[in-house]
Design an enzyme around this catalytic site. Structure first.
Site, PDB file in Angstrom:
ATOM      1  N   GLU B  57      51.400  53.969  -6.545  1.00 27.08           N
ATOM      2  CA  GLU B  57      50.507  54.686  -7.458  1.00 27.08           C
ATOM      3  C   GLU B  57      49.372  55.360  -6.695  1.00 27.08           C
ATOM      4  O   GLU B  57      48.889  56.423  -7.092  1.00 27.08           O
ATOM      5  CB  GLU B  57      49.965  53.744  -8.525  1.00 27.08           C
ATOM      6  CG  GLU B  57      51.041  53.237  -9.504  1.00 27.08           C
ATOM      7  CD  GLU B  57      51.943  52.167  -8.927  1.00 27.08           C
ATOM      8  OE1 GLU B  57      51.611  51.612  -7.864  1.00 27.08           O
ATOM      9  OE2 GLU B  57      52.993  51.882  -9.542  1.00 27.08           O
ATOM     10  N   HIS B 126      52.195  44.585 -19.229  1.00 27.69           N
ATOM     11  CA  HIS B 126      52.751  45.819 -19.800  1.00 27.69           C
ATOM     12  C   HIS B 126      52.116  46.112 -21.155  1.00 27.69           C
ATOM     13  O   HIS B 126      52.747  46.720 -22.013  1.00 27.69           O
ATOM     14  CB  HIS B 126      54.271  45.711 -19.985  1.00 27.69           C
ATOM     15  CG  HIS B 126      55.026  45.497 -18.718  1.00 27.69           C
ATOM     16  ND1 HIS B 126      55.162  44.269 -18.133  1.00 27.69           N
ATOM     17  CD2 HIS B 126      55.692  46.361 -17.922  1.00 27.69           C
ATOM     18  CE1 HIS B 126      55.889  44.385 -17.035  1.00 27.69           C
ATOM     19  NE2 HIS B 126      56.215  45.645 -16.870  1.00 27.69           N
TER      20      HIS B 126
HETATM   21  C1  LIG Z   1      52.307  48.382  -9.479  1.00 31.79           C
HETATM   22  C2  LIG Z   1      53.545  48.556 -10.295  1.00 31.79           C
HETATM   23  N1  LIG Z   1      54.101  49.777 -10.442  1.00 31.79           N
HETATM   24  C3  LIG Z   1      55.197  49.947 -11.202  1.00 31.79           C
HETATM   25  C4  LIG Z   1      55.783  48.894 -11.832  1.00 31.79           C
HETATM   26  C5  LIG Z   1      57.017  49.105 -12.715  1.00 31.79           C
HETATM   27  N2  LIG Z   1      58.224  48.529 -12.075  1.00 31.79           N
HETATM   28  C6  LIG Z   1      58.625  47.263 -12.348  1.00 31.79           C
HETATM   29  S1  LIG Z   1      59.949  46.811 -11.447  1.00 31.79           S
HETATM   30  C7  LIG Z   1      60.060  48.318 -10.690  1.00 31.79           C
HETATM   31  C8  LIG Z   1      61.118  48.568  -9.662  1.00 31.79           C
HETATM   32  C9  LIG Z   1      61.034  47.627  -8.486  1.00 31.79           C
HETATM   33  O1  LIG Z   1      62.082  47.827  -7.594  1.00 31.79           O
HETATM   34  P1  LIG Z   1      62.271  46.993  -6.267  1.00 31.79           P
HETATM   35  O2  LIG Z   1      60.963  46.732  -5.616  1.00 31.79           O
HETATM   36  O3  LIG Z   1      63.293  47.662  -5.427  1.00 31.79           O
HETATM   37  O4  LIG Z   1      62.790  45.571  -6.744  1.00 31.79           O
HETATM   38  P2  LIG Z   1      64.135  45.213  -7.542  1.00 31.79           P
HETATM   39  O5  LIG Z   1      63.792  45.318  -8.990  1.00 31.79           O
HETATM   40  O6  LIG Z   1      65.173  46.171  -7.116  1.00 31.79           O
HETATM   41  O7  LIG Z   1      64.470  43.815  -7.173  1.00 31.79           O
HETATM   42  C10 LIG Z   1      59.042  49.161 -11.169  1.00 31.79           C
HETATM   43  C11 LIG Z   1      58.834  50.560 -10.744  1.00 31.79           C
HETATM   44  C12 LIG Z   1      55.186  47.628 -11.651  1.00 31.79           C
HETATM   45  N3  LIG Z   1      55.706  46.518 -12.233  1.00 31.79           N
HETATM   46  N4  LIG Z   1      54.089  47.478 -10.883  1.00 31.79           N
END
Ligand SMILES: Cc1ncc(C[n+]2csc(CCOP(=O)(O)OP(=O)(O)O)c2C)c(N)n1
Lengths: 436, 334
Positions: B57, B126
């Site tokens: 972000e 959220h």
């Molecule tokens: C600071 C923040 N930004 C955005 C999100 C929304 N979000 C939740 S999970 C996710 C994807 C995460 O992907 P990754 O780190 O590859 O982990 P995976 O889910 O694949 O295990 C996002 C964008 C969040 N929870 N926190």
């Protein structure tokens, strides 16, 4: 040299226009996948540097991949941790239990018993093998896909389900999203929904352990997508500067919701290679090979414990299921990817290895799977007695105002009284319950 | 049209009009965003103008500042308002003050879209309503639509605005208005006047409130989801209240508020965010400062509680009809 203010848009007619590059995954829905571009080195190929080696000796490994289980299901090479069959069977069982748990709780969400669930299908080796290679009192700073660590450490399944159902026995009092566990007694740090925040925290815990002359180390897990956050780099800097006894894991499961790993920088180099820029040790591991994961975790943990400093480990794996119950992966990736993932399924690979050793059989596996399904079923039934989400059996209203601060200030007391008054009007029948 | 579609429509229209508009954010490209607000836009406008961002972000907002310095008009999406915090320094110390510190040499015409608010079992990460924090920052505008019609018109105005705008989308009403009773079936925007969204360009100026309903007995100030909850409660109670949807917290339409409170003599402020130092505190103070001699009762505020949003008790947390009803009763007593 120009003098005075720059002229905007000075024409340099013979130069090509600049172009923005936006990464794009190789395959989208409907595409036929082909993994021939993905180098999968043979198992057993890589040397295992001494745990006390200079960090730079590990750097070639960050561009390669530590693999132990070969095509014929044998454990080979210098990284073979040489585990006895009993330990291997325990590892297999814990991985299978993690999968059985995921399958059932996923269905519970679909049945409306809770709001949300996240599976770790295909990634079971990472959490389970890491947990087994750690000491029981080492501290884990997980993301939301390491339920296998809690299960490995013997955390009660019923309490996991209570948390997921946000019911009146939920150890977190119904406050957290399902699967965002916290289990201090099991060395499992409270999970944050804000990505990557646990990474610098793990380093801080490790620094504290060093400040106090303790022997415990810390370890943390992050998704490859989340490794793009500034917190990742803050953690790496602190780990390097203070030589913190910490092991930092990037679980590269290829996808962050709909964004492929290219949006976290995977097209340029590996995630493990980021260790190089910080001058710390790094390893890249086949995350679907439980023995390789165990060996890498053990190597890095020994190194940290011997005051040789931090290690960054990338686990190369695949998120076989959707991101969460709110996600539909068929909208952004080829359905075949999962089937054709060249590193296979971690549970099947370990099972076949045990069978090749003559220490296991398909029949035993089937019997075990039936038993595990039953075990999870018993746990969910037990938890359901404490309520499911939205059916009134939750923690008492007053708990909503507790733990904001250590002591309840007057304004929260007032608000608690307001909540009770509203409850009496909205749900008068709840008076009879133990919701004092 | 629901609110997501209205937002998508506004983005689509503005991108076609102005080649300097670019959209970036987590999952906004091929997938069209986790709430689908940018669906189809990458296909239409290309990857140069609508693209996924790393989960960073700080990078998203910082890059937007740089793009704006070049002359683009970035419209970044932050997936949930709860996740603006990692980008806070770029927003508060950089984007918000760029015009001021450079005496107008550089500006930040950025519109940051982000879903906010609770009521969807999003747990404590959220569901937050952080709008007050942004109203506290000099140089940021804060806009919150309550209907699809407004969402489109306000978003168009926000994108055209030359200052950084926080555009908070109340996700609880993305798909339909909501009266605040969690167990009543949700309605859709179909048939609601705010759900009628004209085709083409129109704009609702930032800083103009909407009088939802005229009345003589009481002025209700609300925004986002709470506008609908207020409407439902006051209709049930049969009170001749004037309901004002603020639409824009900064700049604030104080003229409309003053006129109304001077007419009714009573004022109720409603928001979903936590109470202490919430935007309600600002509103109550302003009303007090400007309408004191017209007031017939203390100004009341109804808010969320001063706790994080608790997953299982979110319906106890939400400032629903009972909490609002009690405040209305107190105000109407004499
Ligand atoms: C600071 C923040 N930004 C955005 C999100 C929304 N979000 C939740 S999970 C996710 C994807 C995460 O992907 P990754 O780190 O590859 O982990 P995976 O889910 O694949 O295990 C996002 C964008 C969040 N929870 N926190």
């Amino acid at each position: 040299m120009a003098e005075g203010p720059v002229e905007k848009g000075t024409a340099r007619g013979n130069l090509p226009p600049l172009e923005l590059y936006v990464p794009e995954p190789k395959y989208r829905p409907g595409d036929v996948v082909d993994y021939s571009h993905l180098p999968v080195p043979p198992a057993g190929k890589l040397a295992r540097p001494d745990e006390a080696c200079p960090a730079s000796e590990t750097w070639p490994l960050t561009l390669d991949m530590v693999r132990v289980l070969d095509e014929d299901d044998n454990a080979v090479g210098a990284w073979n941790p040489g585990l006895d069959p009993e330990t291997l069977r325990r590892m297999l069982r814990t991985m299978a239990l993690t999968r059985a748990f995921d399958d059932r709780l996923y269905r519970s969400q679909r049945q409306g018993k809770t709001s949300f669930y996240m599976k770790c299908t295909g990634e079971e080796a990472i959490s389970v093998a890491c947990a087994m290679a750690l000491a029981g009192d080492d501290m884990v700073f997980p993301s939301y896909r390491q339920q296998g660590i809690l299960i490995s450490r013997g955390y009660p399944l019923v309490d996991m389900v209570n948390q997921i159902y946000s019911n009146r026995a939920d150890p977190l009092k119904g406050r957290q999203l399902p699967i965002m566990y916290s289990a201090k007694d099991y060395g499992f740090f409270s999970i944050s929904g804000n990505l990557a925040t646990q990474f610098p925290q793990a380093v801080g815990w490790a620094m504290a352990s060093a400040i106090k002359g303790d022997t415990r180390i810390a370890t943390a897990f992050i998704g490859e997508g989340s490794s793009a956050e500034g917190d990742f780099h803050a953690a790496m800097t602190f780990a390097a500067v203070y030589n913190a006894p910490v092991v930092l894991h990037v679980v590269n499961n290829q996808w962050a919701i709909s964004s492929f790993s290219g949006f976290a920088g995977a097209e340029r180099t590996t995630f493990a290679a980021r260790a190089t820029g910080y001058g710390i040790a790094g390893l890249r591991v086949d995350g679907n090979d439980a023995l390789a994961v165990y060996a890498a975790m053990e190597w890095a943990a020994n190194r940290a414990r011997a005051n040789q400093g931090p290690t960054l480990i990338e686990h190369f794996t695949y998120r076989a299921e959707g991101h969460s119950t709110s996600d539909d992966p068929s909208a952004y990736r080829s359905a075949q990817e999962r089937e054709e993932w060249p590193l296979g399924d971690p549970i099947m690979r370990l099972k076949k290895h045990l069978i090749a050793l003559g220490e296991w059989s398909e029949e035993q596996q089937e019997a075990m799977d039936r038993e595990l399904v039953e075990q999870v079923k018993v746990a969910t039934k037990e938890a359901e007695k404490n309520g499911i989400l939205g059916h009134g059996m939750h923690h008492p209203f007053h708990t909503m105002f507790e733990d904001v601060f250590e002591e309840l200030p007057w304004h929260l007391e007032e608000q608690a009284a307001q909540a009770m008054r509203e409850r009496g009007i909205k749900w008068p029948e709840w008076k009879e319950r133990d919701d004092a | 049209m629901n609110m997501i579609e209205a937002i998508n429509d506004a983005l689509d229209l503005m991108m076609a009009r102005d080649p300097d508009i670019v959209i970036m954010g987590e999952d906004v490209g091929y997938f069209g965003g986790v709430f689908r607000a940018t669906a189809g836009l990458q296909k239409k406008f290309g990857r140069n103008r609508v693209f996924d961002a790393p989960i960073n972000e700080c990078g998203i907002i910082g890059a937007a500042v740089g793009m704006a310095a070049y002359g683009l008009r970035p419209v970044p999406e932050i997936q949930f308002a709860d996740y603006i915090y990692p980008g806070l320094d770029q927003l508060v110390s950089e984007a918000a003050r760029m015009r001021y510190r450079s005496a107008g040499e550089f500006t930040s015409p950025i519109t940051i879209r982000s879903p906010f608010g609770g009521g969807i079992f999003g747990g404590q990460t959220h569901s937050q309503s952080p709008e007050a924090m942004f109203t506290h920052v000099a140089g940021l505008k804060t806009i919150i639509p309550a209907t699809p019609y407004d969402a489109k018109g306000l978003l168009i105005a926000a994108i055209e605005d030359n200052d950084p705008v926080m555009f908070f989308e109340p996700k609880r009403i993305y798909n339909g208005p909501f009266g605040g009773d969690y167990d009543k079936p949700s309605r859709t925007w179909k048939g609601h006047p705010g759900g009628e969204v004209p085709e083409g360009y129109y704009k609702i100026p930032l800083g103009k409130a909407r009088i939802v309903r005229e009345g003589e007995a009481l002025t209700v100030l609300a925004y986002g989801t709470m506008v609908h909850v207020a409407e439902a409660v006051l209709a049930d109670k049969g009170i001749d209240a004037e309901i004002i949807d603020l639409r824009s917290l900064v700049p604030l339409d104080m003229e409309t508020v003053e006129k109304s409170v001077q007419k009714t003599g009573k004022c109720l402020v409603i928001h979903e965010a936590t109470r202490t130092s919430g935007f309600g505190a600002e509103l109550v103070t302003l009303v007090q400062e400007r309408c004191f001699y017209h007031l017939e009762a203390p100004v009341e505020r109804v808010t969320g509680f001063d706790t994080p949003y608790p997953h299982s008790l979110e319906w106890a947390y939400f400032p629903g009809p009972v909490r609002i009803g009690e405040a209305v009763d107190r105000l109407m007593k004499d």
